[in-house]
Design an enzyme around this catalytic site. Structure first.
Site, mmCIF file in Angstrom:
data_model
loop_
_atom_site.group_PDB
_atom_site.id
_atom_site.type_symbol
_atom_site.label_atom_id
_atom_site.label_comp_id
_atom_site.label_asym_id
_atom_site.label_seq_id
_atom_site.Cartn_x
_atom_site.Cartn_y
_atom_site.Cartn_z
ATOM 1 N N ARG A 296 30.924 32.110 41.577
ATOM 2 C CA ARG A 296 32.402 32.409 41.665
ATOM 3 C C ARG A 296 32.906 33.838 42.443
ATOM 4 O O ARG A 296 32.080 34.048 42.636
ATOM 5 C CB ARG A 296 32.831 32.762 40.206
ATOM 6 C CG ARG A 296 32.850 31.878 39.392
ATOM 7 C CD ARG A 296 32.810 31.719 37.641
ATOM 8 N NE ARG A 296 33.062 32.378 36.528
ATOM 9 C CZ ARG A 296 32.616 30.608 36.183
ATOM 10 N NH1 ARG A 296 31.039 30.847 36.494
ATOM 11 N NH2 ARG A 296 32.051 30.122 34.681
ATOM 12 N N HIS B 156 34.616 37.243 39.206
ATOM 13 C CA HIS B 156 33.691 37.075 37.972
ATOM 14 C C HIS B 156 32.622 36.879 38.214
ATOM 15 O O HIS B 156 32.338 35.590 37.036
ATOM 16 C CB HIS B 156 34.405 36.739 37.321
ATOM 17 C CG HIS B 156 36.022 37.521 36.766
ATOM 18 N ND1 HIS B 156 36.361 38.156 36.092
ATOM 19 C CD2 HIS B 156 37.057 37.362 37.754
ATOM 20 C CE1 HIS B 156 37.240 38.631 36.307
ATOM 21 N NE2 HIS B 156 37.859 38.207 37.429
ATOM 22 N N ARG C 191 33.290 34.317 27.631
ATOM 23 C CA ARG C 191 32.770 35.263 28.731
ATOM 24 C C ARG C 191 33.576 35.906 28.769
ATOM 25 O O ARG C 191 34.699 36.406 29.852
ATOM 26 C CB ARG C 191 32.471 34.041 29.453
ATOM 27 C CG ARG C 191 32.173 33.724 31.100
ATOM 28 C CD ARG C 191 31.790 32.508 32.055
ATOM 29 N NE ARG C 191 31.250 32.993 33.387
ATOM 30 C CZ ARG C 191 31.449 33.876 34.689
ATOM 31 N NH1 ARG C 191 32.560 34.664 34.488
ATOM 32 N NH2 ARG C 191 29.955 34.104 35.392
ATOM 33 N N ASN D 89 41.105 40.005 31.248
ATOM 34 C CA ASN D 89 40.374 41.280 30.698
ATOM 35 C C ASN D 89 40.232 42.384 30.426
ATOM 36 O O ASN D 89 41.097 42.245 28.794
ATOM 37 C CB ASN D 89 41.449 42.068 32.502
ATOM 38 C CG ASN D 89 40.783 40.950 33.482
ATOM 39 O OD1 ASN D 89 39.793 40.524 33.792
ATOM 40 N ND2 ASN D 89 41.964 41.478 35.103
ATOM 41 N N PHE E 72 46.540 38.467 45.947
ATOM 42 C CA PHE E 72 45.239 38.221 45.607
ATOM 43 C C PHE E 72 43.621 38.576 46.609
ATOM 44 O O PHE E 72 42.836 39.026 46.404
ATOM 45 C CB PHE E 72 45.048 37.767 44.392
ATOM 46 C CG PHE E 72 43.819 37.614 43.720
ATOM 47 C CD1 PHE E 72 43.314 38.632 42.475
ATOM 48 C CD2 PHE E 72 42.522 37.216 43.537
ATOM 49 C CE1 PHE E 72 43.125 38.711 42.078
ATOM 50 C CE2 PHE E 72 41.806 36.398 42.968
ATOM 51 C CZ PHE E 72 41.723 37.102 41.551
ATOM 52 N N TYR F 232 43.299 29.035 40.056
ATOM 53 C CA TYR F 232 41.883 28.539 39.575
ATOM 54 C C TYR F 232 41.749 27.254 39.161
ATOM 55 O O TYR F 232 40.399 26.641 38.931
ATOM 56 C CB TYR F 232 42.337 29.291 37.400
ATOM 57 C CG TYR F 232 42.749 30.423 37.583
ATOM 58 C CD1 TYR F 232 41.578 30.622 36.221
ATOM 59 C CD2 TYR F 232 43.403 31.301 38.006
ATOM 60 C CE1 TYR F 232 41.004 32.552 35.783
ATOM 61 C CE2 TYR F 232 42.633 32.764 37.801
ATOM 62 C CZ TYR F 232 41.645 33.328 37.026
ATOM 63 O OH TYR F 232 41.729 34.461 36.303
ATOM 64 N N ARG G 55 34.180 25.034 43.088
ATOM 65 C CA ARG G 55 32.953 25.131 42.473
ATOM 66 C C ARG G 55 32.248 24.626 41.909
ATOM 67 O O ARG G 55 30.914 24.525 41.591
ATOM 68 C CB ARG G 55 33.373 26.640 41.835
ATOM 69 C CG ARG G 55 32.495 27.132 41.379
ATOM 70 C CD ARG G 55 32.245 28.182 40.596
ATOM 71 N NE ARG G 55 33.297 28.134 38.941
ATOM 72 C CZ ARG G 55 32.499 28.023 38.118
ATOM 73 N NH1 ARG G 55 30.784 27.761 37.946
ATOM 74 N NH2 ARG G 55 33.204 27.439 36.771
#
EC number: 1.11.1.6
Length: 703
Positions: free
Chosen positions: A82, A85, A122, A158, A171, A372, A379
């Site tokens: 990632r 995170h 997670r 968060n 970002f 996302y 990923r």
């Protein structure tokens, strides 16, 4: 709420010409010697600060090719870890609704009480890689996947209710700045370097978040003892189509707790897996972590009267203005069977909502909804990551999507499209299908932000004045430590200039700690901050601590000859409280107690420093204490517990250890309790419910 105009002023910083936009952010102006920023296709970029929107407070537009290209490239920077995170740890559990919101939403998960919905959570750090340590000063991800009967709902939040930036287009810049510097490749899992503070000092929208990450919120004691937040403002939509704004909160039933910085540094050396181990041990021992789901519900009337924009992710809504309504509970009761298959392959997407939950035009949330899905596709190797068991919904699902890498659920038969005349395959359902809230949108295409987005200091000040004196001291010390690692003096001065708009005493304390010979002028605010916001108790950790010592851990220093009766009395008091005991001895194999019984120790003193425990008890025999006074690790065990303001219990034979740990008779305070009889242990456990004896720290430290 009105929109801001795109007025810009030109200023000079470090001999460079920069523009200051209406939100106060600065960015370099392309001149004769400065190359113009372009897209990958060579198209010049006019604004790299804002996404393209339908009006300053409107929805982000898909046609913003610069934003999509920038986020797309950022999402694909890491293979296969990632980008952010990366270091995470997960567990299974369930969510149970206790108070129905059916008047506000058609979502069954928020409407049917008493039903247990499977969950996977997670926790993670943000800046460090997979191999970094747990107790870094960092934001903690708190991502919850609920497998509801209407599909998966991902609440990707968060442990801090606000964020660094207001618009997702920034970002990549924020993460690039906080990650290791690209030329040196360090520091890892730390923000204490020039690049991060350079970015932050030139982006005043970060100031509120800076207060949070410089506080003890960024070094939690455990995943179990921290809050979670959805960060953004979402919508709830009921069966009649009425919309209500909502902010989501996770409130730990175990109370809040953090560590202090010196302690965090030593924990990372002693046990880099401290948070992982804590969660694993708690679940394995049956002490299941639990949170309450809370919501803040409000309407357009409140939003229009609020001093800040509800679409601004750098702002929160104080609980005094909109109380948090507790509506359910989240319990983690099962560890994973395989770390890679579950924790590493789980894919969270903010766009994963169920009917009755919808988005707002928060420009950070709008960008996350795109980012996302894109990053998970990269990923996990392709579009079929939802076929992986940890990501698959537990309700029936079917569609005509097919093929791609590792496809497991292709359509059956000849029909792989709709409409078709074969009478096969799924069809849309206007009755139960997801419907977006029909919000009216108007406004010209623009790269702006709402006018209220420009207040960057008011809530930062409110956060600081809401802290207790020890917490304020920790914030000041954290700023000094972080900025002392910056090699560029101008960066330090720019941060202090921002802090002058938050709290002058804090700014002066940081300046003194950095050795600044004079204070810089306060940074000119883009919008005049409010100075009359009252303190808010929910913003403080120490004002929201636990009511018991349940789930905490005591390190008990024992030796051959330790008094059996005292040790049993301690165990009885700890068991009654739900406190965990760990025996620390000179030899890990065993110790022989005063009655001749042999007892296995849990840890050897050289591998179990007191930073791993919430409180310590010293129960050596006279001969054992004499032996331990020659051990440097035993002296540190005592000295660190004292320095970190922990409660210390000691038997009559432990006084030489106190002395060797630097604790003189004059240093004995109410946080250091003698344990001479069985009745003393209950009093000791009751004292430990306060977690720390902060008066010890405030005697020598202050903002």
């Amino acid at each position: 709420m009105t929109d801001s105009s795109d007025k810009r002023t030109t200023v000079t910083i470090n001999d460079q010409t920069v523009e200051r936009g209406p939100q106060g952010a600065t960015h370099q102006v392309a001149g004769s010697d400065t190359p113009t920023m372009t897209t990958q296709q060579g198209v010049a970029v006019a604004d790299d600060q804002n996404t393209l929107k339908a009006g300053a407070r409107g929805a982000a537009l898909l046609e913003d090719f610069h934003f999509r290209e920038k986020i797309f490239h950022f999402d694909h920077e890491r293979i296969p870890e990632r980008v952010v995170h990366a270091r995470g740890y997960g567990a299974h559990g369930y969510f149970e609704l206790t108070d129905s919101l059916s008047d506000y939403t058609s979502a069954s998960v928020l409407g049917k009480t008493g039903v247990r919905v499977p969950a996977f959570v997670r926790f993670s750090t943000v800046a460090g890689g997979r191999g970094s340590f747990d107790v870094a000063r960092d934001v903690r991800g708190f991502a919850v996947k609920l497998y509801t009967e209407e599909g998966n709902w991902d609440l990707v939040g968060n442990n801090i209710p606000v964020f660094f930036i207001q618009d997702a287009i920034k970002f990549p810049d924020m993460v690039h700045a906080v990650k290791e510097e690209p030329d040196s490749g360090f520091p890892q899992a730390q923000s204490a370097h020039d690049n991060f503070w350079d970015f932050a000092s030139l982006s005043p929208e970060t100031v509120h978040m800076l207060m949070w990450i410089m506080s003890d919120r960024a070094i939690p004691r455990s995943f179990r003892f921290m809050e979670g937040f959805g960060v953004h403002t979402f919508r709830l939509v009921n069966a009649e189509g009425k919309s209500t704004y909502v902010k989501f909160h996770w409130k730990p039933k175990q109370g809040l707790q953090s560590v202090v910085w010196n302690e965090a540094v030593k924990i990372n050396g002693a046990d880099p897996d401290f948070h992982r181990r804590d969660l694993w041990d708690a679940i394995q021992s049956g002490q299941y972590p639990e949170w309450e789901l809370g919501v803040q519900l409000f309407d357009d009337d409140f939003a229009d009267k609020f001093d800040f924009d509800i679409l601004d992710a750098t702002k929160l809504i104080p609980e005094e203005l909109v109380p948090v309504r507790r509506i359910g509970r989240l319990v983690l009761d099962r560890t994973v069977d395989n770390f890679f298959a579950e924790t590493e392959q789980v894919a969270f997407c903010t766009q994963n909502v169920v009917p009755g939950i919808d988005f707002t035009n928060d420009p950070l949330l709008q960008g996350r909804n795109f980012s996302y899905l894109d990053t998970q596709t990269k990923r996990l190797g392709g579009p079929n990551f939802t076929h992986i068991p940890i990501n698959a919904p537990k309700c029936p699902f079917q569609n005509f999507q097919q093929d791609g890498h590792m496809a497991m659920h292709n359509p059956r038969g000849r029909a792989n499209y709709e409409p078709n005349s074969w009478g096969r395959g799924p069809r849309e359902n206007p009755t139960t299908g997801y419907k977006h809230y029909p919000e009216k949108l108007s406004g010209q295409k623009t790269r702006e932000r709402g006018e209220l987005f420009a207040d960057h200091y008011s809530q930062a000040r409110q956060f600081f004045i809401s802290q207790t004196p020890p917490e304020q001291t920790h914030i000041k010390n954290a700023f000094v430590f972080e900025l002392s690692k910056c090699q560029t003096p101008a960066i330090r001065e720019r941060v202090v200039a921002h802090l002058l708009n938050v709290d002058e005493k804090l700014a002066r304390g940081v300046a003194k700690g950095l050795g600044l010979t004079s204070l810089p002028e306060a940074a000119p605010p883009a919008r005049e901050p409010l100075t009359d916001l009252p303190p808010s108790n929910p913003l403080s950790i120490l004002k929201n601590g636990p009511s018991s010592f349940k789930g905490r851990k005591i390190g008990v220093l024992v030796t051959d000859g330790t008094d059996t009766g005292l040790l049993h009395a301690l165990k009885d008091a700890a068991d009654a409280e739900g406190t965990i005991l760990e025996l620390v001895a000179p030899v890990v194999g065993s110790v022989k107690l005063s009655d001749g019984k042999v007892l296995a120790a849990d840890q050897k003193i050289v591998g179990a420093p007191s930073v791993l425990y919430d409180a310590v008890v010293l129960l050596p025999s006279a001969s054992g204490a004499k032996l331990l006074t020659g051990e440097a690790t035993a002296r540190d065990f005592v000295a660190d517990a004292f320095a970190h303001a922990k409660f210390i219990g000691y038997g009559k034979d432990a006084r030489p250890l106190l002395a060797k740990g630097g604790i003189t008779p004059d240093d004995i305070d109410p946080g250091i309790l003698p344990l001479n009889t069985a009745g003393d242990f209950q009093s000791f456990i009751e004292a430990c419910r306060k977690l720390r004896f902060w008066d010890r720290e405030t005697r020598t430290h202050a903002v």
